[in-house]
Design a protein around this motif. Structure first.
Motif, mmCIF file in Angstrom:
data_model
loop_
_atom_site.group_PDB
_atom_site.id
_atom_site.type_symbol
_atom_site.label_atom_id
_atom_site.label_comp_id
_atom_site.label_asym_id
_atom_site.label_seq_id
_atom_site.Cartn_x
_atom_site.Cartn_y
_atom_site.Cartn_z
ATOM 1 N N ALA A 69 -42.403 30.062 -26.487
ATOM 2 C CA ALA A 69 -41.391 29.001 -26.434
ATOM 3 C C ALA A 69 -40.343 29.229 -27.518
ATOM 4 O O ALA A 69 -39.143 29.005 -27.303
ATOM 5 C CB ALA A 69 -42.055 27.640 -26.606
ATOM 6 N N TYR A 70 -40.780 29.690 -28.690
ATOM 7 C CA TYR A 70 -39.858 29.990 -29.793
ATOM 8 C C TYR A 70 -38.878 31.090 -29.412
ATOM 9 O O TYR A 70 -37.681 31.018 -29.732
ATOM 10 C CB TYR A 70 -40.666 30.386 -31.028
ATOM 11 N N LEU A 71 -39.355 32.125 -28.717
ATOM 12 C CA LEU A 71 -38.469 33.207 -28.290
ATOM 13 C C LEU A 71 -37.374 32.679 -27.365
ATOM 14 O O LEU A 71 -36.206 33.077 -27.463
ATOM 15 C CB LEU A 71 -39.279 34.298 -27.577
ATOM 16 N N ARG A 75 -33.182 32.259 -28.308
ATOM 17 C CA ARG A 75 -32.106 32.764 -27.446
ATOM 18 C C ARG A 75 -31.177 31.636 -27.013
ATOM 19 O O ARG A 75 -29.950 31.792 -26.961
ATOM 20 C CB ARG A 75 -32.712 33.454 -26.211
ATOM 21 N N LEU A 76 -31.780 30.492 -26.679
ATOM 22 C CA LEU A 76 -30.978 29.346 -26.256
ATOM 23 C C LEU A 76 -30.092 28.852 -27.395
ATOM 24 O O LEU A 76 -28.912 28.522 -27.195
ATOM 25 C CB LEU A 76 -31.896 28.219 -25.777
ATOM 26 N N GLY A 77 -30.650 28.805 -28.607
ATOM 27 C CA GLY A 77 -29.880 28.374 -29.770
ATOM 28 C C GLY A 77 -28.720 29.297 -30.074
ATOM 29 O O GLY A 77 -27.621 28.842 -30.423
ATOM 30 N N TRP A 85 -26.108 28.730 -35.450
ATOM 31 C CA TRP A 85 -27.533 28.601 -35.178
ATOM 32 C C TRP A 85 -28.401 28.766 -36.436
ATOM 33 O O TRP A 85 -29.349 27.988 -36.630
ATOM 34 C CB TRP A 85 -27.946 29.601 -34.100
ATOM 35 N N PRO A 86 -28.144 29.715 -37.327
ATOM 36 C CA PRO A 86 -28.942 29.778 -38.565
ATOM 37 C C PRO A 86 -28.862 28.497 -39.390
ATOM 38 O O PRO A 86 -29.873 28.044 -39.949
ATOM 39 C CB PRO A 86 -28.332 30.966 -39.320
ATOM 40 N N THR A 87 -27.678 27.878 -39.460
ATOM 41 C CA THR A 87 -27.532 26.623 -40.210
ATOM 42 C C THR A 87 -28.336 25.513 -39.557
ATOM 43 O O THR A 87 -28.992 24.711 -40.247
ATOM 44 C CB THR A 87 -26.045 26.216 -40.278
#
Length: 209
Positions: A69-71, A75-77, A85-87
């Motif tokens: 789910a994290y993978l 990708r979605l983020g 996305w990192p922030t």
């Protein structure tokens, strides 16, 4: 990644979870073992060992579900937030660390000192930081925040059933198994599915020509 590597990855994580659950039970549930050692009851002891191995296997499946789910979430983020996305991940990590202190403390109505919940949150964050540094050193610096996100946010979400149990025994059994499995998956994925440096290989071919 082909199907053979994927099945091998799944089975190794599954076995690692069973072993982690069993080994952790020796420390967390030592009283249960002592009840069947004096007097010695072989069948009950075997049943207890099978129970904790099975429990570790269940926790391992939860870990693998959360990992895949994290993978997808990563990708979605990247698609939704792009450079931000990192922030967003850092903000979510801070929010989850705060929740690890605030909500369990509120659930105890102040009967347990807030210091223990702060220590728990700091331990998870510190361990996640350590694993994320290893991931970044073995791949690239941009992998640090996503790795920390997995080890803190995703692991905490996977741990919610354990947090809702009475007492701390099964919560400890679950969090140790989840951390072991998530660490293995995170640090193994790039080894079994290495990225191919297309540009570098192209330059090498050009030099040969």
């Amino acid at each position: 990644m082909n199907s053979r590597k994927l099945v091998n990855f799944f089975m190794k994580t599954l076995l690692l979870g069973g072993a982690a659950g069993l080994l952790t039970s020796f420390f967390v549930k030592s009283e249960d073992y002592s009840n069947y050692l004096a007097p010695f009851d072989f069948m009950e002891l075997i049943g207890l060992l099978i129970f904790f191995v099975g429990l570790g296997l269940v926790f391992s499946v939860i870990s693998q579900t959360g990992f895949f789910a994290y993978l997808f979430i990563n990708r979605l983020g990247l698609g939704l937030f792009r450079g931000y996305w990192p922030t967003v991940q850092v903000l979510l990590i801070a929010f989850v660390v705060f929740d690890l202190v605030y909500f369990p403390y509120q659930a105890t109505d102040g009967e347990v000192s807030v210091f223990w919940f702060m220590l728990m949150a700091a331990a998870i964050l510190g361990y996640g930081w350590f694993v994320a540094r290893i991931k970044a050193n073995e791949t690239n610096k941009r992998a640090f925040i996503p790795a920390l996100f997995l080890m803190v946010v995703i692991t905490t979400l996977e741990w919610i059933p354990g947090l809702n149990t009475e007492g701390t025994d099964y919560a400890l059994l679950m969090i140790v198994t989840l951390l072991v499995c998530n660490t293995y998956q995170l640090l193994t994925l790039h080894r079994i599915n290495p990225s191919k440096p297309v540009e570098a290989s192209g330059k090498a071919k050009g030099k040969k020509k």
